[in-house]
Design a protein around this motif. Structure first.
Motif, PDB file in Angstrom:
ATOM      1  N   GLU A  52      -8.732   2.368   8.472  1.00  0.00           N
ATOM      2  CA  GLU A  52      -7.838   1.852   9.499  1.00  0.00           C
ATOM      3  C   GLU A  52      -7.104   0.625   8.996  1.00  0.00           C
ATOM      4  OE1 GLU A  52      -8.899  -0.328  13.247  1.00  0.00           O
ATOM      5  OE2 GLU A  52      -9.510   1.703  13.723  1.00  0.00           O
ATOM      6  N   ILE A  95       1.091   6.962  -8.864  1.00  0.00           N
ATOM      7  CA  ILE A  95       0.117   7.966  -8.415  1.00  0.00           C
ATOM      8  C   ILE A  95       0.275   8.229  -6.916  1.00  0.00           C
ATOM      9  CG2 ILE A  95      -1.615   7.525 -10.223  1.00  0.00           C
ATOM     10  CD1 ILE A  95      -3.222   5.913  -8.155  1.00  0.00           C
ATOM     11  N   LYS A 149      -2.831  11.005  -2.011  1.00  0.00           N
ATOM     12  CA  LYS A 149      -2.878  11.951  -0.907  1.00  0.00           C
ATOM     13  C   LYS A 149      -2.821  13.383  -1.445  1.00  0.00           C
ATOM     14  CE  LYS A 149      -0.878  12.783   3.581  1.00  0.00           C
ATOM     15  NZ  LYS A 149       0.312  12.589   4.395  1.00  0.00           N
ATOM     16  N   ILE A 168      -6.031  -5.057  -2.922  1.00  0.00           N
ATOM     17  CA  ILE A 168      -6.220  -5.587  -1.574  1.00  0.00           C
ATOM     18  C   ILE A 168      -6.548  -4.406  -0.642  1.00  0.00           C
ATOM     19  CG2 ILE A 168      -4.633  -7.522  -2.054  1.00  0.00           C
ATOM     20  CD1 ILE A 168      -2.592  -6.033  -0.180  1.00  0.00           C
ATOM     21  N   PRO A 169      -7.034  -4.660   0.569  1.00  0.00           N
ATOM     22  CA  PRO A 169      -7.369  -3.551   1.469  1.00  0.00           C
ATOM     23  C   PRO A 169      -6.174  -2.653   1.779  1.00  0.00           C
ATOM     24  CG  PRO A 169      -8.309  -5.595   2.297  1.00  0.00           C
ATOM     25  CD  PRO A 169      -7.425  -5.971   1.139  1.00  0.00           C
ATOM     26  N   VAL A 197      -4.630  -0.299   0.125  1.00  0.00           N
ATOM     27  CA  VAL A 197      -3.700   0.222  -0.883  1.00  0.00           C
ATOM     28  C   VAL A 197      -4.120   1.598  -1.389  1.00  0.00           C
ATOM     29  CG1 VAL A 197      -2.743  -1.961  -1.723  1.00  0.00           C
ATOM     30  CG2 VAL A 197      -4.908  -1.129  -2.653  1.00  0.00           C
ATOM     31  N   GLY A 198      -5.381   1.967  -1.103  1.00  0.00           N
ATOM     32  CA  GLY A 198      -5.832   3.296  -1.517  1.00  0.00           C
ATOM     33  C   GLY A 198      -6.879   3.295  -2.625  1.00  0.00           C
ATOM     34  N   LYS A 199      -7.644   2.227  -2.739  1.00  0.00           N
ATOM     35  CA  LYS A 199      -8.685   2.172  -3.784  1.00  0.00           C
ATOM     36  C   LYS A 199      -9.722   3.275  -3.592  1.00  0.00           C
ATOM     37  CE  LYS A 199      -9.935  -1.896  -2.691  1.00  0.00           C
ATOM     38  NZ  LYS A 199      -8.907  -2.034  -1.669  1.00  0.00           N
ATOM     39  N   SER A 228      -9.434   6.031  -1.922  1.00  0.00           N
ATOM     40  CA  SER A 228      -8.803   7.344  -2.141  1.00  0.00           C
ATOM     41  C   SER A 228      -8.682   7.617  -3.631  1.00  0.00           C
ATOM     42  CB  SER A 228      -7.411   7.382  -1.512  1.00  0.00           C
ATOM     43  OG  SER A 228      -7.450   6.966  -0.184  1.00  0.00           O
TER      44      SER A 228
HETATM   45  P1  G4P Z   1      -8.580   1.029   0.459  1.00  0.00           P
HETATM   46  O1  G4P Z   1      -9.842   1.642  -0.083  1.00  0.00           O
HETATM   47  O2  G4P Z   1      -7.781   0.359  -0.594  1.00  0.00           O
HETATM   48  O3  G4P Z   1      -8.775   0.153   1.638  1.00  0.00           O
HETATM   49  O4  G4P Z   1      -7.628   2.224   0.973  1.00  0.00           O
HETATM   50  P2  G4P Z   1      -7.971   3.728   1.411  1.00  0.00           P
HETATM   51  O5  G4P Z   1      -8.315   4.554   0.231  1.00  0.00           O
HETATM   52  O6  G4P Z   1      -8.948   3.701   2.540  1.00  0.00           O
HETATM   53  O7  G4P Z   1      -6.546   4.189   1.956  1.00  0.00           O
HETATM   54  C1  G4P Z   1      -5.915   3.545   3.040  1.00  0.00           C
HETATM   55  C2  G4P Z   1      -5.009   4.538   3.760  1.00  0.00           C
HETATM   56  O8  G4P Z   1      -3.977   4.940   2.864  1.00  0.00           O
HETATM   57  C3  G4P Z   1      -5.715   5.810   4.189  1.00  0.00           C
HETATM   58  O9  G4P Z   1      -5.049   6.279   5.338  1.00  0.00           O
HETATM   59  C4  G4P Z   1      -5.405   6.769   3.047  1.00  0.00           C
HETATM   60  O10 G4P Z   1      -5.484   8.121   3.454  1.00  0.00           O
HETATM   61  C5  G4P Z   1      -3.987   6.374   2.751  1.00  0.00           C
HETATM   62  N1  G4P Z   1      -3.582   6.691   1.362  1.00  0.00           N
HETATM   63  C6  G4P Z   1      -4.239   6.385   0.229  1.00  0.00           C
HETATM   64  N2  G4P Z   1      -3.543   6.797  -0.840  1.00  0.00           N
HETATM   65  C7  G4P Z   1      -2.432   7.392  -0.383  1.00  0.00           C
HETATM   66  C8  G4P Z   1      -1.300   8.022  -1.012  1.00  0.00           C
HETATM   67  O11 G4P Z   1      -1.149   8.091  -2.233  1.00  0.00           O
HETATM   68  N3  G4P Z   1      -0.331   8.495  -0.182  1.00  0.00           N
HETATM   69  C9  G4P Z   1      -0.416   8.402   1.175  1.00  0.00           C
HETATM   70  N4  G4P Z   1       0.594   8.904   1.900  1.00  0.00           N
HETATM   71  N5  G4P Z   1      -1.466   7.825   1.796  1.00  0.00           N
HETATM   72  C10 G4P Z   1      -2.456   7.329   1.030  1.00  0.00           C
HETATM   73  P3  G4P Z   1      -5.574   6.072   6.786  1.00  0.00           P
HETATM   74  O12 G4P Z   1      -4.532   6.488   7.735  1.00  0.00           O
HETATM   75  O13 G4P Z   1      -6.085   4.672   6.902  1.00  0.00           O
HETATM   76  O14 G4P Z   1      -6.781   7.010   6.867  1.00  0.00           O
HETATM   77  P4  G4P Z   1      -6.764   8.614   6.766  1.00  0.00           P
HETATM   78  O15 G4P Z   1      -5.396   9.082   7.166  1.00  0.00           O
HETATM   79  O16 G4P Z   1      -7.095   8.966   5.369  1.00  0.00           O
HETATM   80  O17 G4P Z   1      -7.827   8.972   7.732  1.00  0.00           O
END
Ligand code: G4P
Length: 288
Positions: free
Chosen positions: A3, A89, A92, A132-133, A135-137, A139
């Motif tokens: 979130e 990268i 998703k 930072i939080p 950014v997608g670490k 993932s």
């Molecule tokens: P963090 O560990 O750095 O805090 O990040 P995290 O991987 O939790 O990713 C934060 C949000 O960004 C997640 O969405 C994740 O799905 C999304 N995300 C990560 N990488 C990518 C990407 O390359 N492309 C896109 N479009 N989104 C990405 P969320 O809405 O917080 O959760 P959810 O939709 O996965 O449930």
């Protein structure tokens, strides 16, 4: 982290994270810093370079699927001129992830040669993933480490709970100990993080945020705005522009005025879901 969040950065937490990162530094060869490709400046941690004491940083421009591909390429070129390896990268869809291993091995070729010279063939490169939080670490780690199980590290000086992942014989990843913070004292950074949804809206006024976003979009992507909302007077000030956009969508209240709060929420939602396009809000500044 699933979130968008509004973390309070307390000096105590920050000091703890600094200590934890310093403690793992002797164990790692490089840092992979995950940033948001739409805001590559605002999504970086301001201290990482000094905390990592000269270890190479490899930049992972994540969320490329939502960024402007030309701008991402330009950022990659720019980092190259600074001697920094960067790749785009998309965690998703998994795009670009398979470049990671080769990029690390190329960036750390000297290290691999050194290990070979010292007869340490088989010693893996160890890379800490930081960012930072939001950014997608997580993932990224899920994508690259797949099913590989984290193993606990019990070396002296390393806190229990550090998560190491074996990627292949030559590469191990460490999930960052502690939580890194953005350059939060900078107002623009806060706004840009809020545009992308990395921090919650409610810390900032939604209408003001939408007006600031429009200001940026009108200067960087005027044609995308008109393609999405129809003909607009882009020379008007940004609040007026928000009113124009709201009117186009029929968001009018009694007296014929635009419901600017609804218009602001709509604009932010349409930006975040890429309905206006894949837009990068921060461009390379070669003079910086
Ligand atoms: P963090 O560990 O750095 O805090 O990040 P995290 O991987 O939790 O990713 C934060 C949000 O960004 C997640 O969405 C994740 O799905 C999304 N995300 C990560 N990488 C990518 C990407 O390359 N492309 C896109 N479009 N989104 C990405 P969320 O809405 O917080 O959760 P959810 O939709 O996965 O449930």
């Amino acid at each position: 982290m699933s979130e968008a969040q509004n973390i309070q950065w307390f000096p105590g937490h920050m000091a703890k994270t600094r200590r934890q990162i310093k403690a793992v530094m002797p164990l790692i060869d490089a840092v992979a810093e995950v940033v948001d490709a739409r805001i590559p400046v605002s999504s970086r941690n301001p201290e990482l370079k000094s905390l990592t004491a000269g270890k190479p940083i490899i930049i992972l421009l994540n969320k490329c699927d939502m960024a402007d591909p030309k701008a991402t390429e330009e950022w990659i070129r720019y980092y190259k001129t600074k001697g920094i390896s960067a790749i785009g990268i998309d965690c998703k869809n998994g795009k670009g992830i398979n470049q990671f291993k080769d990029t690390v091995k190329t960036a750390l070729a000297d290290r691999l040669n050194y290990y070979a010279e010292k007869g340490m063939v088989g010693k893996p490169l160890r890379v800490m993933v930081a960012g930072i939080p939001n950014v997608g670490k997580s993932s990224f780690i899920n994508r690259i480490a797949g099913g590989s199980k984290a193993k606990a590290e019990n070396r002296p000086g390393v806190t229990r709970g550090n998560q190491w992942f074996t990627i292949d014989k030559q590469l191990e990843l460490l999930d960052t100990p502690g939580i890194l913070w953005p350059r939060f004292e900078d107002k623009t950074v806060g706004e840009h993080l809020a545009f992308t949804g990395a921090v919650k809206d409610r810390i900032l006024d939604t209408e003001l945020l939408a007006v600031r976003l429009l200001e940026l979009l009108a200067s960087l992507y005027p044609e995308k705005l008109t393609a999405r909302f129809g003909e607009l007077d882009l020379t008007a000030d940004s609040f007026d522009l928000l009113c124009q956009i709201g009117k186009k969508r029929g968001m009018v209240i009694r007296g014929g005025e635009t419901d600017t709060e609804r218009a602001a929420n709509m604009l932010l939602e349409e930006y975040r879901s890429c309905k206006i396009g894949n837009l990068t809000l921060e461009r390379v500044n070669y003079n910086a």
